[in-house]
Design a protein around this motif. Structure first.
Motif, mmCIF file in Angstrom:
data_model
loop_
_atom_site.group_PDB
_atom_site.id
_atom_site.type_symbol
_atom_site.label_atom_id
_atom_site.label_comp_id
_atom_site.label_asym_id
_atom_site.label_seq_id
_atom_site.Cartn_x
_atom_site.Cartn_y
_atom_site.Cartn_z
ATOM 1 N N ASN A 293 0.710 -1.141 0.049
ATOM 2 C CA ASN A 293 -0.035 0.038 -0.170
ATOM 3 C C ASN A 293 0.876 1.357 0.061
ATOM 4 O O ASN A 293 0.333 2.458 0.302
ATOM 5 N N LYS A 294 2.149 1.081 -0.166
ATOM 6 C CA LYS A 294 3.071 2.121 -0.261
ATOM 7 C C LYS A 294 3.619 2.674 -1.437
ATOM 8 O O LYS A 294 4.748 3.040 -1.709
ATOM 9 N N GLY A 295 3.043 1.875 -2.468
ATOM 10 C CA GLY A 295 3.472 2.133 -4.041
ATOM 11 C C GLY A 295 4.513 1.000 -4.440
ATOM 12 O O GLY A 295 5.388 1.200 -5.393
ATOM 13 N N PHE A 296 4.552 -0.202 -3.743
ATOM 14 C CA PHE A 296 5.502 -1.382 -4.137
ATOM 15 C C PHE A 296 4.568 -2.312 -4.688
ATOM 16 O O PHE A 296 3.471 -2.886 -4.203
ATOM 17 N N GLU A 297 5.119 -3.204 -5.650
ATOM 18 C CA GLU A 297 4.511 -4.250 -6.397
ATOM 19 C C GLU A 297 5.775 -5.305 -6.730
ATOM 20 O O GLU A 297 6.720 -4.970 -6.849
ATOM 21 N N VAL A 298 5.053 -6.455 -7.114
ATOM 22 C CA VAL A 298 6.231 -7.548 -7.500
ATOM 23 C C VAL A 298 5.378 -8.176 -8.878
ATOM 24 O O VAL A 298 4.153 -8.380 -8.915
ATOM 25 N N PHE A 299 6.328 -8.477 -9.683
ATOM 26 C CA PHE A 299 6.206 -8.973 -10.878
ATOM 27 C C PHE A 299 7.035 -10.037 -11.091
ATOM 28 O O PHE A 299 8.381 -10.012 -11.105
ATOM 29 N N SER A 300 6.241 -11.293 -10.677
ATOM 30 C CA SER A 300 6.965 -12.601 -10.798
ATOM 31 C C SER A 300 7.221 -13.338 -11.997
ATOM 32 O O SER A 300 6.239 -13.648 -12.789
ATOM 33 N N VAL A 301 8.625 -13.464 -12.673
ATOM 34 C CA VAL A 301 8.385 -14.119 -13.912
ATOM 35 C C VAL A 301 9.051 -15.579 -13.656
ATOM 36 O O VAL A 301 10.173 -15.837 -13.216
ATOM 37 N N SER A 302 8.291 -16.759 -13.985
ATOM 38 C CA SER A 302 8.942 -17.978 -13.712
ATOM 39 C C SER A 302 9.504 -18.824 -14.970
ATOM 40 O O SER A 302 9.091 -18.432 -16.081
ATOM 41 N N LEU A 303 10.590 -19.503 -14.796
ATOM 42 C CA LEU A 303 11.238 -20.406 -15.704
ATOM 43 C C LEU A 303 11.051 -21.649 -15.657
ATOM 44 O O LEU A 303 11.701 -22.438 -15.914
ATOM 45 N N ASP A 304 9.697 -22.021 -15.239
ATOM 46 C CA ASP A 304 8.941 -23.268 -15.176
ATOM 47 C C ASP A 304 8.820 -23.744 -16.700
ATOM 48 O O ASP A 304 8.604 -22.936 -17.596
ATOM 49 N N GLU A 305 8.635 -25.268 -16.700
ATOM 50 C CA GLU A 305 7.868 -25.636 -17.966
ATOM 51 C C GLU A 305 6.645 -26.279 -17.593
ATOM 52 O O GLU A 305 5.875 -26.605 -18.750
ATOM 53 N N ASP A 306 6.393 -26.691 -16.485
ATOM 54 C CA ASP A 306 5.063 -27.065 -16.235
ATOM 55 C C ASP A 306 4.041 -26.320 -15.416
ATOM 56 O O ASP A 306 4.341 -25.826 -14.483
ATOM 57 N N LYS A 307 2.611 -26.070 -16.067
ATOM 58 C CA LYS A 307 1.957 -25.063 -15.453
ATOM 59 C C LYS A 307 1.617 -25.398 -14.157
ATOM 60 O O LYS A 307 1.458 -24.648 -13.274
ATOM 61 N N THR A 308 1.092 -26.615 -14.090
ATOM 62 C CA THR A 308 0.333 -27.112 -12.822
ATOM 63 C C THR A 308 1.534 -26.771 -11.644
ATOM 64 O O THR A 308 1.258 -26.356 -10.536
ATOM 65 N N LYS A 309 2.871 -27.347 -11.919
ATOM 66 C CA LYS A 309 3.931 -27.078 -11.030
ATOM 67 C C LYS A 309 4.061 -25.760 -10.470
ATOM 68 O O LYS A 309 4.242 -25.364 -9.419
ATOM 69 N N TRP A 310 3.977 -24.829 -11.446
ATOM 70 C CA TRP A 310 4.016 -23.407 -11.415
ATOM 71 C C TRP A 310 3.116 -22.969 -10.322
ATOM 72 O O TRP A 310 3.345 -22.060 -9.533
#
Length: 377
Positions: A293-310
């Motif tokens: 709530n102070k102007g911070f955000e996270v943008f997660s980029v996964s190097l997975d190959e399996d969507k379910t595991k991700w």
């Protein structure tokens, strides 16, 4: 988690040009009747060059090398039985080894390979420690065990890196150094790349190996920020604009990094299979909850190959933010060359304008919150 990718899993035979192209021949006991392959490994693409069936005593001979440019090659039976070589002379290469311990075969005609084998033997101990840490992390989900496993893994990985740099201290002018140095992360070890190029230049400037590394180093450099080049030498560095990322999110749509402009954003490169990443996630969650709530955000980029595991890992680790993307291509993901990713986790912090203000190890542990506090959030 990724370590020693280039040298210890991808490098094989490097042939310098010569009038009488070498053949590779010899004997591999216990491999009679098996097929051995000579393969080119360029840009992680396997290309067959030659193959033959060993006779009953394990003898073989491979030819056809005179048509090949400098490249990376390997002698290969299967994923557990292969031999790496560095060939830099006109000598014929002779192999004498056993199928069950092929990586320790006696090699004649290539002094560089003998040096390589010594490095591999040293590295083997660190690799074993990292594998044991990975097993502990996967088998015991308690926070304490995972923390111990992560610390053990990172300690072994650091020791392996220290060993390679110690070797480079006395071998930075060798042909093999042009390959070994590529195991170090150029974003944080750029000085080693510069040193190897300088030290190897007198003897190997005309070699394809030198040209290949020189081109790779040139790709690290930032063409648009002269002062940044002088301090870091890397395109992904403090002061540079973070390249746009537009990948598929967990719902099947496209999420863009630029959509978060105006906020301080942590770009978190990770994967469900990455032990240090999973161990770091609770810290990122804690910081996100405190600063969302102070102007911070996270943008997660996964190097997975399996969507379910991700997606399972997102749920299990309580990654509350909405910005989760992946092209499910693993290490072939488009973001890997774009952000010069050598290992994960790899956190990158950008400001409201999209410029990189911190990256790497400085953002792990308490480092992320400390940086946000310094920004006045």
């Amino acid at each position: 988690m990724k370590y020693a990718i280039y040298f210890f899993t991808a490098i094989s035979i490097a042939f310098a040009s010569c009038e009488n192209a070498p053949t590779v021949q010899g004997r591999v006991s216990g491999a009679g009747g098996k097929t051995i392959y000579l393969e080119s490994l360029s840009d992680n693409e396997v290309k067959p060059i030659d193959s033959t069936v060993l006779d009953a005593d394990g003898n073989f001979s491979l030819k056809g090398l005179e048509e090949l440019p400098f490249d990376n090659y390997r002698l290969y039976f299967d994923q557990d039985h292969y031999l790496q070589l560095i060939v830099s002379t006109k000598d014929q290469i002779e192999i004498d080894g056993t199928f069950d311990d092929l990586m320790k075969a006696q090699v004649k005609g290539s002094n560089e390979t003998v040096e390589l084998q010594g490095l591999l033997i040293q590295y083997e101990g660190y690799a074993k420690k990292m594998a044991e840490a990975q097993l502990l992390f996967d088998s015991d989900t308690s926070a304490t065990s995972r923390q111990v496993a992560t610390e053990n893994f990172e300690s072994a990985n650091k020791e392996a890196s220290t060993m390679l740099k110690s070797w480079l201290e006395t071998h930075s002018g060798s042909l093999l150094s042009l390959i070994v140095v590529q195991n170090l992360d150029p974003r944080f070890e750029y000085q080693w790349y510069s040193r190897v190029l300088a030290d190897a230049k007198p003897n190997f400037q005309a070699s394809p190996a030198y040209s290949s590394l020189e081109k790779k180093v040139a790709s690290f450099k930032n063409a648009g920020n002269k002062s940044q080049q002088q301090t870091s030498g890397a395109a992904i560095a403090v002061g540079a604009m973070a390249p746009e990322i537009a990948l598929t999110n967990t719902s099947g749509g496209i999420s863009k990094l630029s959509s978060l402009r105006g906020k301080v954003v942590l770009i978190d490169f990770w994967a469900s299979w990455c032990q240090p990443c999973r161990a770091e996630n609770p810290n990122v969650v804690k910081v996100y909850q405190a600063y969302r709530n102070k102007g911070f955000e996270v943008f997660s980029v996964s190097l997975d190959e399996d969507k379910t595991k991700w997606t399972d890992a997102i749920r299990k680790d309580g990654l509350l933010w909405n910005n989760h993307v992946s092209d499910l291509a693993g290490w072939k993901s488009s973001v890997v060359p774009l952000y010069q990713i050598q290992s994960i986790p790899f956190p990158v912090l950008i400001n409201q304008e999209g410029k990189i203000i911190a990256l790497g190890e400085s953002l792990r542990g308490n480092g992320l919150e400390s940086k946000l506090k310094s920004l006045g959030l």
